[in-house]
Design a protein around this motif. Structure first.
Motif, short mmCIF file in Angstrom:
data_model
loop_
_atom_site.label_atom_id
_atom_site.label_comp_id
_atom_site.label_asym_id
_atom_site.label_seq_id
_atom_site.Cartn_x
_atom_site.Cartn_y
_atom_site.Cartn_z
N ILE A 160 -7.58 60.39 -18.34
CA ILE A 160 -8.43 60.47 -17.16
C ILE A 160 -7.55 60.87 -15.99
CG2 ILE A 160 -9.94 59.20 -15.58
CD1 ILE A 160 -10.73 57.42 -17.91
N GLN A 161 -8.00 61.84 -15.22
CA GLN A 161 -7.17 62.36 -14.13
C GLN A 161 -6.76 61.22 -13.18
OE1 GLN A 161 -9.02 65.22 -11.50
NE2 GLN A 161 -7.09 66.38 -11.33
N GLY A 162 -5.48 61.15 -12.88
CA GLY A 162 -4.95 60.10 -12.03
C GLY A 162 -4.38 58.92 -12.78
N GLU A 163 -4.64 58.85 -14.10
CA GLU A 163 -4.09 57.76 -14.92
C GLU A 163 -2.98 58.30 -15.82
OE1 GLU A 163 -8.19 55.07 -15.24
OE2 GLU A 163 -7.21 55.85 -17.05
N SER A 164 -2.05 57.41 -16.19
CA SER A 164 -0.90 57.82 -16.99
C SER A 164 -0.83 57.01 -18.28
CB SER A 164 0.40 57.64 -16.20
OG SER A 164 0.58 56.27 -15.86
N GLN A 165 -0.08 57.56 -19.25
CA GLN A 165 0.17 56.87 -20.51
C GLN A 165 1.64 57.09 -20.90
OE1 GLN A 165 -2.85 56.89 -23.64
NE2 GLN A 165 -4.14 58.21 -22.34
N GLU A 166 2.16 56.16 -21.70
CA GLU A 166 3.58 56.17 -22.06
C GLU A 166 3.80 56.80 -23.43
OE1 GLU A 166 5.86 55.14 -19.96
OE2 GLU A 166 4.47 54.31 -18.48
N LEU A 167 4.89 57.53 -23.56
CA LEU A 167 5.40 57.98 -24.85
C LEU A 167 6.92 58.11 -24.76
CD1 LEU A 167 5.97 61.19 -24.26
CD2 LEU A 167 3.58 61.43 -24.83
N HIS A 203 14.06 58.51 -24.34
CA HIS A 203 13.70 58.30 -22.94
C HIS A 203 12.21 57.96 -22.88
CE1 HIS A 203 13.27 58.86 -18.65
NE2 HIS A 203 12.43 59.86 -18.81
N GLU A 204 11.91 56.84 -22.26
CA GLU A 204 10.50 56.45 -22.09
C GLU A 204 9.90 57.28 -20.95
OE1 GLU A 204 7.91 52.46 -21.00
OE2 GLU A 204 9.80 52.26 -22.12
N TYR A 205 8.91 58.10 -21.30
CA TYR A 205 8.35 59.04 -20.33
C TYR A 205 6.91 58.67 -19.99
CZ TYR A 205 7.14 63.41 -18.04
OH TYR A 205 6.75 64.34 -17.11
N THR A 206 6.61 58.68 -18.71
CA THR A 206 5.26 58.40 -18.22
C THR A 206 4.55 59.73 -17.99
OG1 THR A 206 6.00 56.37 -17.15
CG2 THR A 206 3.89 57.27 -16.45
N LEU A 207 3.54 60.03 -18.80
CA LEU A 207 2.82 61.30 -18.73
C LEU A 207 1.55 61.13 -17.91
CD1 LEU A 207 2.40 64.24 -19.53
CD2 LEU A 207 1.37 63.42 -21.69
N GLU A 208 1.41 61.95 -16.87
CA GLU A 208 0.22 61.93 -16.01
C GLU A 208 -0.20 63.37 -15.72
OE1 GLU A 208 -1.23 60.43 -11.56
OE2 GLU A 208 0.61 59.62 -12.46
N PRO A 209 -1.08 63.94 -16.55
CA PRO A 209 -1.54 65.31 -16.32
C PRO A 209 -2.31 65.43 -15.01
CG PRO A 209 -2.09 64.54 -18.53
CD PRO A 209 -1.68 63.34 -17.74
N THR A 210 -2.25 66.63 -14.42
CA THR A 210 -2.97 66.89 -13.17
C THR A 210 -4.13 67.87 -13.36
OG1 THR A 210 -1.45 68.69 -12.58
CG2 THR A 210 -0.87 66.46 -11.85
N MET A 211 -4.05 68.74 -14.36
CA MET A 211 -5.14 69.67 -14.64
C MET A 211 -6.21 68.97 -15.49
SD MET A 211 -3.09 73.15 -15.61
CE MET A 211 -1.96 73.94 -14.49
N THR A 212 -7.45 69.41 -15.36
CA THR A 212 -8.54 68.85 -16.16
C THR A 212 -9.03 69.90 -17.14
OG1 THR A 212 -10.18 69.50 -14.49
CG2 THR A 212 -9.24 67.27 -14.33
#
Length: 371
Positions: free
Chosen positions: A250-257, A324-333
């Protein structure tokens, strides 16, 4: 010299009286742990020959020493001797001259001891690994080294105690003094000039052979040079797995990988990772054969828009991995969003990086909604 002798006297008496071969076993165990576990030394090729001796010979030798503390021959006395079948002659009153009630000592000779040491080491180390496989530690370098070390030192203690219980003339001893005297006499006091020349040739051959083997073991060829980048996630048990990637956002939310990098460049390398966000359209193209019949469909990926989300750098030693623990937060929908991680060795990053600029890349397809 005085300080060393003072430190030696501080050791317990049982340690100072440890037989030379068992003391060498303990020293090699200590040297192996230092070569494998100490950060600076474990980077050197020194751990290769020490590790081979530790795995292929030492555990079996300590175990054999515990099983057979006796020398390989029973010393003869003035009133008895040992016949080939193991009985002992005691006096002339015995009808056949032998006493069947006194067996000879079940020792083994040096060649048998060395051969069994190699064979048992090859059997013991995999068994220790099998046991570790069912423990929380698993089959990893540190648990393996510690477990084999504990087994070897335990066998050494048993071997030392069993030898101490035997009479001095019945204990197994490595005749290193006799070997030194015989070798010194053969090399420095030859009977003829021909023997002296042969001794010199033999010494040169041994030095060359040892040097060649040492170079082959400690300085192997570089082989293929490459790097790798990959994505991981953490499962319920805390283990890193290549599965269950986050694909719904969801735009504005992030998830970890987890982003992982492997270095097999045979040198310490500085890496830069560029993270791109792409709005992608997949177009189907049909390919026709020479007779005009259409039989193949090829999907073509078209990047309609691209943005750089992030970039980060790290330095990794040869044959090492980094996560490396990366926080992914896409900006495009949209439903066809592609997140690309581009890996650039040696920090050589173009002004506008793209997938064609490096051979090391990994991507993840995601779907991003407004709410």
């Amino acid at each position: 010299m005085v300080a060393f002798r003072s430190l030696w006297l501080l050791l317990p008496r049982r340690v100072r009286q440890l037989p030379a071969d068992l003391a060498a076993v303990v020293s090699l165990v200590i040297a192996t742990n230092i070569a494998v576990l100490v950060p600076v030394i474990r980077e050197t090729p020194l751990r290769v020959p020490i590790g081979l001796a530790f795995v292929l010979f030492v555990p079996g030798y300590a175990f054999i020493a515990a099983l057979f503390p006796e020398a390989d021959e029973t010393p003869a006395s003035a009133t008895e001797s040992t016949p080939p079948d193991g009985r002992t002659i005691v006096d002339d009153s015995d009808p056949d001259g032998w006493d069947d009630s006194i067996p000879s000592r079940p020792g083994i000779d040096g060649i048998e001891r060395v051969a069994l040491s190699f064979g048992l080491s090859i059997a013991i180390v995999p068994l220790i690994g099998l046991v570790l496989n069912f423990t929380p530690w698993g089959i990893r370098l540190v648990p393996i080294v510690v477990s084999v070390s504990v087994f070897t030192l335990g066998s050494t203690v048993v071997a030392a105690e069993r030898r101490r219980e035997l009479p001095v003339d019945e204990r197994f001893q490595v005749p290193y003094r006799e070997w030194y005297i015989a070798g010194r006499t053969e090399l420095l006091e030859p009977d003829t000039r021909a023997d002296a020349a042969l001794n010199v040739l033999l010494a040169i051959s041994v030095v060359l052979a040892v040097g060649s083997v040492g170079y082959a073991v400690m300085g192997p060829a570089d082989g293929e040079q490459f790097s790798a980048i990959y994505l991981l996630t953490e499962d319920d048990d805390g283990e890193l797995v290549a599965d269950d990637y986050p694909t719904e956002f969801i735009q504005g939310e992030s998830q970890e990988l987890i982003v992982g990098i492997d270095n097999h460049e045979h040198k310490t390398t500085e890496y830069t990772v560029v993270v791109l966000e792409q709005d992608v359209e997949v177009v189907e193209n049909e390919t026709a054969t020479s007779d005009g019949d259409t039989n193949t469909t090829v999907n073509k990926t078209v990047v309609r828009d691209q943005r750089e989300l992030d970039r980060f750098s790290t330095t990794i030693a040869h044959n090492e991995s980094w996560t490396h623990e990366y926080t992914l937060e896409p900006t495009m929908t949209g439903e066809s969003q592609r997140i690309v991680w581009l890996l650039f060795p040696d920090g050589d990053v173009p002004a506008e990086p793209a997938m064609g600029d490096t051979e090391y890349a990994v991507h993840l397809w995601v779907s991003v909604s407004d709410s």
